[in-house]
Design an enzyme around this catalytic site. Sequence first.
Site, PDB file in Angstrom:
ATOM      1  N   CYS A   7       0.991  -1.138  -0.327  1.00  0.00           N
ATOM      2  CA  CYS A   7       0.004  -0.447   0.236  1.00  0.00           C
ATOM      3  C   CYS A   7       0.765   1.008   0.098  1.00  0.00           C
ATOM      4  O   CYS A   7       0.694   2.421  -0.973  1.00  0.00           O
ATOM      5  CB  CYS A   7      -0.934   0.398   0.912  1.00  0.00           C
ATOM      6  SG  CYS A   7      -2.207  -1.012   0.926  1.00  0.00           S
ATOM      7  N   HIS A  46      -6.237  -2.570  -1.333  1.00  0.00           N
ATOM      8  CA  HIS A  46      -5.675  -3.546  -0.565  1.00  0.00           C
ATOM      9  C   HIS A  46      -6.558  -5.154  -0.436  1.00  0.00           C
ATOM     10  O   HIS A  46      -7.502  -4.870   0.057  1.00  0.00           O
ATOM     11  CB  HIS A  46      -5.307  -3.191   1.268  1.00  0.00           C
ATOM     12  CG  HIS A  46      -4.871  -4.035   2.246  1.00  0.00           C
ATOM     13  ND1 HIS A  46      -3.463  -4.286   2.078  1.00  0.00           N
ATOM     14  CD2 HIS A  46      -5.369  -5.226   3.064  1.00  0.00           C
ATOM     15  CE1 HIS A  46      -3.395  -5.457   3.227  1.00  0.00           C
ATOM     16  NE2 HIS A  46      -4.452  -5.958   2.998  1.00  0.00           N
ATOM     17  N   HIS A  98       0.129  -9.643  -5.041  1.00  0.00           N
ATOM     18  CA  HIS A  98       0.844  -9.558  -5.766  1.00  0.00           C
ATOM     19  C   HIS A  98       0.827 -10.545  -7.207  1.00  0.00           C
ATOM     20  O   HIS A  98       0.607 -11.762  -6.662  1.00  0.00           O
ATOM     21  CB  HIS A  98       2.101  -9.047  -4.884  1.00  0.00           C
ATOM     22  CG  HIS A  98       2.751  -9.613  -4.464  1.00  0.00           C
ATOM     23  ND1 HIS A  98       2.169 -10.196  -3.515  1.00  0.00           N
ATOM     24  CD2 HIS A  98       3.389 -10.684  -4.420  1.00  0.00           C
ATOM     25  CE1 HIS A  98       2.996 -10.843  -2.216  1.00  0.00           C
ATOM     26  NE2 HIS A  98       3.535 -11.339  -3.841  1.00  0.00           N
ATOM     27  N   HIS A 100       3.776 -11.643  -9.737  1.00  0.00           N
ATOM     28  CA  HIS A 100       5.269 -12.148  -9.882  1.00  0.00           C
ATOM     29  C   HIS A 100       5.096 -12.088 -12.022  1.00  0.00           C
ATOM     30  O   HIS A 100       4.587 -12.671 -12.188  1.00  0.00           O
ATOM     31  CB  HIS A 100       6.209 -13.238  -9.685  1.00  0.00           C
ATOM     32  CG  HIS A 100       6.376 -12.495  -7.790  1.00  0.00           C
ATOM     33  ND1 HIS A 100       7.671 -12.062  -7.129  1.00  0.00           N
ATOM     34  CD2 HIS A 100       5.246 -13.053  -7.040  1.00  0.00           C
ATOM     35  CE1 HIS A 100       7.231 -12.742  -5.906  1.00  0.00           C
ATOM     36  NE2 HIS A 100       5.550 -13.178  -5.657  1.00  0.00           N
TER      37      HIS A 100
HETATM   38  P1  5GP Z   1       5.874 -13.355  -1.827  1.00  0.00           P
HETATM   39  O1  5GP Z   1       7.001 -13.227  -1.305  1.00  0.00           O
HETATM   40  O2  5GP Z   1       5.068 -12.312  -1.658  1.00  0.00           O
HETATM   41  O3  5GP Z   1       5.443 -13.585  -3.148  1.00  0.00           O
HETATM   42  O4  5GP Z   1       6.635 -12.168  -2.829  1.00  0.00           O
HETATM   43  C1  5GP Z   1       6.490 -10.121  -2.812  1.00  0.00           C
HETATM   44  C2  5GP Z   1       7.856 -10.141  -2.825  1.00  0.00           C
HETATM   45  O5  5GP Z   1       8.177  -9.055  -3.213  1.00  0.00           O
HETATM   46  C3  5GP Z   1       9.322 -10.331  -3.092  1.00  0.00           C
HETATM   47  O6  5GP Z   1       9.771 -10.973  -4.531  1.00  0.00           O
HETATM   48  C4  5GP Z   1      10.182  -9.476  -2.581  1.00  0.00           C
HETATM   49  O7  5GP Z   1      12.045  -9.111  -3.571  1.00  0.00           O
HETATM   50  C5  5GP Z   1       9.678  -8.477  -3.197  1.00  0.00           C
HETATM   51  N1  5GP Z   1       9.659  -6.874  -2.078  1.00  0.00           N
HETATM   52  C6  5GP Z   1       9.497  -7.270  -1.174  1.00  0.00           C
HETATM   53  N2  5GP Z   1      10.232  -5.442  -0.672  1.00  0.00           N
HETATM   54  C7  5GP Z   1      10.212  -4.721  -1.233  1.00  0.00           C
HETATM   55  C8  5GP Z   1      10.988  -3.421  -1.520  1.00  0.00           C
HETATM   56  O8  5GP Z   1      10.257  -2.697  -0.715  1.00  0.00           O
HETATM   57  N3  5GP Z   1      10.295  -2.759  -2.921  1.00  0.00           N
HETATM   58  C9  5GP Z   1      10.157  -3.686  -3.465  1.00  0.00           C
HETATM   59  N4  5GP Z   1      10.050  -3.270  -4.939  1.00  0.00           N
HETATM   60  N5  5GP Z   1       9.757  -5.355  -3.580  1.00  0.00           N
HETATM   61  C10 5GP Z   1      10.636  -6.027  -2.435  1.00  0.00           C
HETATM   62 ZN    ZN Z   2      -1.853  -3.449   1.188  1.00  0.00          ZN
END
Ligand code: 5GP
Ligand code: ZN
Length: 112
Positions: A7, A46, A98, A100
């Site tokens: 957020c 969110h 999110h 990827h």
């Molecule tokens: P998840 O682990 O929830 O599937 O993906 C979260 C993603 O957010 C991870 O790939 C991590 O590298 C990325 N991430 C975490 N903190 C930040 C941040 O502060 N900035 C950016 N650009 N990516 C982030």
């Molecule tokens: Zn959020």
Amino acid sequence: MSDCLFCRIASGEIPSSRLYEDELCVAFHDIDPQAPEHFLVIPKEHIPSAGAITPENSAVVAHIFEVIARLTTGRGITSFRVVSNVGEQAGQSVQHLHFHVLSGRDMTWPPG
Ligand code: 5GP
Ligand code: ZN
């Protein structure tokens, strides 16, 4: 949500390397890329995860997939993977929906 990292990225309070933004979503590079191209697309609203999509909030998901198609096409990316981790066992570390988008290397299947 003021205590949610994504957020705060969506609002611009926390800086990110942005590829795209509109009224509904933001795309930015992952801070810890797992492929030569690795960006995230998030709704500004969110939503905790893909496990919390309802008839009331699902339109943004279709929009995000349109944006993913436009961004990949615009960047000349013809092969890519879209991933959304849900919950601890799947490796979700940020509790804001999110997607990827990973590309630029061979991918294995099944994913680890
Ligand atoms: P998840 O682990 O929830 O599937 O993906 C979260 C993603 O957010 C991870 O790939 C991590 O590298 C990325 N991430 C975490 N903190 C930040 C941040 O502060 N900035 C950016 N650009 N990516 C982030
Ligand atoms: Zn959020």
